[in-house]
Design a protein around this motif. Structure first.
Motif, PDB file in Angstrom:
ATOM      1  N   ALA A  10     -23.010 -28.959 -10.432  1.00 61.43           N
ATOM      2  CA  ALA A  10     -22.090 -28.196 -11.276  1.00 61.43           C
ATOM      3  C   ALA A  10     -22.868 -27.264 -12.210  1.00 61.43           C
ATOM      4  O   ALA A  10     -22.487 -26.109 -12.425  1.00 61.43           O
ATOM      5  CB  ALA A  10     -21.195 -29.129 -12.069  1.00 61.43           C
ATOM      6  N   GLN A  11     -23.989 -27.754 -12.771  1.00 54.65           N
ATOM      7  CA  GLN A  11     -24.798 -26.923 -13.663  1.00 54.65           C
ATOM      8  C   GLN A  11     -25.424 -25.759 -12.900  1.00 54.65           C
ATOM      9  O   GLN A  11     -25.460 -24.630 -13.400  1.00 54.65           O
ATOM     10  CB  GLN A  11     -25.892 -27.769 -14.328  1.00 54.65           C
ATOM     11  N   ASN A  12     -25.896 -26.022 -11.712  1.00 52.79           N
ATOM     12  CA  ASN A  12     -26.473 -24.957 -10.892  1.00 52.79           C
ATOM     13  C   ASN A  12     -25.426 -23.904 -10.544  1.00 52.79           C
ATOM     14  O   ASN A  12     -25.703 -22.699 -10.569  1.00 52.79           O
ATOM     15  CB  ASN A  12     -27.101 -25.522  -9.620  1.00 52.79           C
ATOM     16  N   GLU A  13     -24.225 -24.347 -10.208  1.00 51.76           N
ATOM     17  CA  GLU A  13     -23.151 -23.405  -9.908  1.00 51.76           C
ATOM     18  C   GLU A  13     -22.792 -22.583 -11.137  1.00 51.76           C
ATOM     19  O   GLU A  13     -22.550 -21.377 -11.039  1.00 51.76           O
ATOM     20  CB  GLU A  13     -21.921 -24.147  -9.383  1.00 51.76           C
ATOM     21  N   ALA A  14     -22.775 -23.216 -12.293  1.00 60.72           N
ATOM     22  CA  ALA A  14     -22.452 -22.508 -13.534  1.00 60.72           C
ATOM     23  C   ALA A  14     -23.507 -21.442 -13.828  1.00 60.72           C
ATOM     24  O   ALA A  14     -23.181 -20.326 -14.236  1.00 60.72           O
ATOM     25  CB  ALA A  14     -22.341 -23.480 -14.694  1.00 60.72           C
ATOM     26  N   ARG A  15     -24.794 -21.793 -13.595  1.00 61.30           N
ATOM     27  CA  ARG A  15     -25.865 -20.812 -13.802  1.00 61.30           C
ATOM     28  C   ARG A  15     -25.703 -19.635 -12.846  1.00 61.30           C
ATOM     29  O   ARG A  15     -25.886 -18.484 -13.235  1.00 61.30           O
ATOM     30  CB  ARG A  15     -27.227 -21.462 -13.599  1.00 61.30           C
ATOM     31  N   SER A  16     -25.372 -19.925 -11.600  1.00 57.08           N
ATOM     32  CA  SER A  16     -25.184 -18.860 -10.608  1.00 57.08           C
ATOM     33  C   SER A  16     -24.035 -17.953 -11.008  1.00 57.08           C
ATOM     34  O   SER A  16     -24.139 -16.726 -10.920  1.00 57.08           O
ATOM     35  CB  SER A  16     -24.903 -19.454  -9.231  1.00 57.08           C
ATOM     36  N   GLU A  17     -22.928 -18.536 -11.447  1.00 60.90           N
ATOM     37  CA  GLU A  17     -21.776 -17.722 -11.863  1.00 60.90           C
ATOM     38  C   GLU A  17     -22.116 -16.896 -13.091  1.00 60.90           C
ATOM     39  O   GLU A  17     -21.729 -15.729 -13.188  1.00 60.90           O
ATOM     40  CB  GLU A  17     -20.575 -18.625 -12.133  1.00 60.90           C
ATOM     41  N   LYS A  18     -22.861 -17.486 -14.018  1.00 57.92           N
ATOM     42  CA  LYS A  18     -23.258 -16.742 -15.217  1.00 57.92           C
ATOM     43  C   LYS A  18     -24.145 -15.566 -14.843  1.00 57.92           C
ATOM     44  O   LYS A  18     -24.001 -14.470 -15.363  1.00 57.92           O
ATOM     45  CB  LYS A  18     -23.978 -17.669 -16.193  1.00 57.92           C
ATOM     46  N   THR A  19     -25.062 -15.776 -13.909  1.00 53.88           N
ATOM     47  CA  THR A  19     -25.940 -14.706 -13.444  1.00 53.88           C
ATOM     48  C   THR A  19     -25.122 -13.605 -12.792  1.00 53.88           C
ATOM     49  O   THR A  19     -25.340 -12.417 -13.047  1.00 53.88           O
ATOM     50  CB  THR A  19     -26.979 -15.255 -12.442  1.00 53.88           C
ATOM     51  N   ILE A  20     -24.170 -13.992 -11.960  1.00 57.48           N
ATOM     52  CA  ILE A  20     -23.323 -13.002 -11.300  1.00 57.48           C
ATOM     53  C   ILE A  20     -22.523 -12.213 -12.327  1.00 57.48           C
ATOM     54  O   ILE A  20     -22.379 -10.999 -12.218  1.00 57.48           O
ATOM     55  CB  ILE A  20     -22.392 -13.686 -10.274  1.00 57.48           C
ATOM     56  N   LEU A  21     -22.039 -12.885 -13.354  1.00 60.52           N
ATOM     57  CA  LEU A  21     -21.273 -12.200 -14.397  1.00 60.52           C
ATOM     58  C   LEU A  21     -22.162 -11.268 -15.213  1.00 60.52           C
ATOM     59  O   LEU A  21     -21.695 -10.257 -15.738  1.00 60.52           O
ATOM     60  CB  LEU A  21     -20.590 -13.219 -15.315  1.00 60.52           C
ATOM     61  N   ASN A  22     -23.441 -11.587 -15.344  1.00 58.34           N
ATOM     62  CA  ASN A  22     -24.349 -10.760 -16.132  1.00 58.34           C
ATOM     63  C   ASN A  22     -24.860  -9.544 -15.362  1.00 58.34           C
ATOM     64  O   ASN A  22     -25.387  -8.619 -15.955  1.00 58.34           O
ATOM     65  CB  ASN A  22     -25.545 -11.581 -16.612  1.00 58.34           C
ATOM     66  N   ILE A  23     -24.729  -9.551 -14.050  1.00 56.18           N
ATOM     67  CA  ILE A  23     -25.251  -8.453 -13.244  1.00 56.18           C
ATOM     68  C   ILE A  23     -24.670  -7.104 -13.656  1.00 56.18           C
ATOM     69  O   ILE A  23     -25.428  -6.146 -13.829  1.00 56.18           O
ATOM     70  CB  ILE A  23     -25.058  -8.739 -11.736  1.00 56.18           C
ATOM     71  N   PRO A  24     -23.348  -6.969 -13.856  1.00 57.76           N
ATOM     72  CA  PRO A  24     -22.833  -5.655 -14.289  1.00 57.76           C
ATOM     73  C   PRO A  24     -23.425  -5.198 -15.626  1.00 57.76           C
ATOM     74  O   PRO A  24     -23.744  -4.027 -15.803  1.00 57.76           O
ATOM     75  CB  PRO A  24     -21.330  -5.866 -14.402  1.00 57.76           C
ATOM     76  N   GLU A  25     -23.607  -6.140 -16.544  1.00 57.85           N
ATOM     77  CA  GLU A  25     -24.196  -5.784 -17.840  1.00 57.85           C
ATOM     78  C   GLU A  25     -25.639  -5.315 -17.654  1.00 57.85           C
ATOM     79  O   GLU A  25     -26.062  -4.328 -18.253  1.00 57.85           O
ATOM     80  CB  GLU A  25     -24.155  -6.979 -18.786  1.00 57.85           C
ATOM     81  N   LEU A  26     -26.379  -6.043 -16.827  1.00 56.29           N
ATOM     82  CA  LEU A  26     -27.771  -5.653 -16.563  1.00 56.29           C
ATOM     83  C   LEU A  26     -27.836  -4.290 -15.883  1.00 56.29           C
ATOM     84  O   LEU A  26     -28.681  -3.467 -16.197  1.00 56.29           O
ATOM     85  CB  LEU A  26     -28.460  -6.705 -15.693  1.00 56.29           C
ATOM     86  N   LEU A  28     -25.632  -1.829 -16.098  1.00 55.39           N
ATOM     87  CA  LEU A  28     -25.324  -0.786 -17.084  1.00 55.39           C
ATOM     88  C   LEU A  28     -26.496  -0.562 -18.030  1.00 55.39           C
ATOM     89  O   LEU A  28     -26.794   0.576 -18.404  1.00 55.39           O
ATOM     90  CB  LEU A  28     -24.061  -1.147 -17.854  1.00 55.39           C
ATOM     91  N   ASP A  29     -27.168  -1.637 -18.394  1.00 58.11           N
ATOM     92  CA  ASP A  29     -28.340  -1.519 -19.270  1.00 58.11           C
ATOM     93  C   ASP A  29     -29.434  -0.713 -18.580  1.00 58.11           C
ATOM     94  O   ASP A  29     -30.018   0.199 -19.172  1.00 58.11           O
ATOM     95  CB  ASP A  29     -28.847  -2.911 -19.640  1.00 58.11           C
ATOM     96  N   HIS A  30     -29.692  -1.020 -17.318  1.00 60.51           N
ATOM     97  CA  HIS A  30     -30.711  -0.284 -16.575  1.00 60.51           C
ATOM     98  C   HIS A  30     -30.302   1.173 -16.376  1.00 60.51           C
ATOM     99  O   HIS A  30     -31.143   2.074 -16.445  1.00 60.51           O
ATOM    100  CB  HIS A  30     -30.985  -0.941 -15.221  1.00 60.51           C
ATOM    101  N   MET A  31     -29.042   1.405 -16.120  1.00 54.58           N
ATOM    102  CA  MET A  31     -28.571   2.790 -15.951  1.00 54.58           C
ATOM    103  C   MET A  31     -28.762   3.577 -17.247  1.00 54.58           C
ATOM    104  O   MET A  31     -29.172   4.729 -17.220  1.00 54.58           O
ATOM    105  CB  MET A  31     -27.097   2.811 -15.533  1.00 54.58           C
ATOM    106  N   GLY A  32     -28.468   2.956 -18.365  1.00 52.75           N
ATOM    107  CA  GLY A  32     -28.676   3.615 -19.647  1.00 52.75           C
ATOM    108  C   GLY A  32     -30.140   3.966 -19.871  1.00 52.75           C
ATOM    109  O   GLY A  32     -30.473   5.059 -20.336  1.00 52.75           O
ATOM    110  N   LYS A  33     -31.017   3.037 -19.510  1.00 50.51           N
ATOM    111  CA  LYS A  33     -32.450   3.295 -19.665  1.00 50.51           C
ATOM    112  C   LYS A  33     -32.902   4.419 -18.733  1.00 50.51           C
ATOM    113  O   LYS A  33     -33.696   5.274 -19.123  1.00 50.51           O
ATOM    114  CB  LYS A  33     -33.247   2.026 -19.385  1.00 50.51           C
ATOM    115  N   LEU A  34     -32.384   4.419 -17.502  1.00 48.06           N
ATOM    116  CA  LEU A  34     -32.733   5.480 -16.566  1.00 48.06           C
ATOM    117  C   LEU A  34     -32.253   6.845 -17.055  1.00 48.06           C
ATOM    118  O   LEU A  34     -32.969   7.846 -16.940  1.00 48.06           O
ATOM    119  CB  LEU A  34     -32.140   5.197 -15.183  1.00 48.06           C
ATOM    120  N   GLU A  35     -31.051   6.888 -17.606  1.00 47.92           N
ATOM    121  CA  GLU A  35     -30.531   8.156 -18.129  1.00 47.92           C
ATOM    122  C   GLU A  35     -31.383   8.648 -19.292  1.00 47.92           C
ATOM    123  O   GLU A  35     -31.676   9.839 -19.394  1.00 47.92           O
ATOM    124  CB  GLU A  35     -29.078   7.991 -18.553  1.00 47.92           C
TER     125      GLU A  35
END
Length: 80
Positions: A10-26, A28-35
């Motif tokens: 369950a903890q591993n699944e929660a970490r995976s879901e959290k990572t997946i949820l953070n991908i859009p934020e990451l 956007l952060d990288h896109m901002g840095k590239l711009e």
């Protein structure tokens, strides 16, 4: 033992879901840095063009000064 394994799964699944949820934020952060880097590159290219133009101008002025000096030397020698 079984409960511990289920907890770990369950903890591993929660970490995976959290990572997946953070991908859009990451992303956007990288896109901002590239711009920002892209804007900086454009600024540096513009500054480089200005420096190239100034260098050409100074080379032309130096050439003209050398030509004027050579003409003055020739006219001075003719006057002697």
């Amino acid at each position: 033992m079984l409960l511990r394994q289920q907890l770990e799964v369950a903890q591993n699944e929660a970490r995976s879901e959290k990572t997946i949820l953070n991908i859009p934020e990451l992303f956007l952060d990288h896109m901002g840095k590239l711009e920002a880097m892209s804007r900086r590159v454009l600024m540096l290219e513009e500054e480089n063009k200005e420096l190239i133009n100034e260098c050409r101008y100074l080379k032309d002025r130096l050439y003209q000064c050398e030509m004027d000096r050579a003409e003055m030397e020739v006219s001075t020698q003719k006057g002697n």
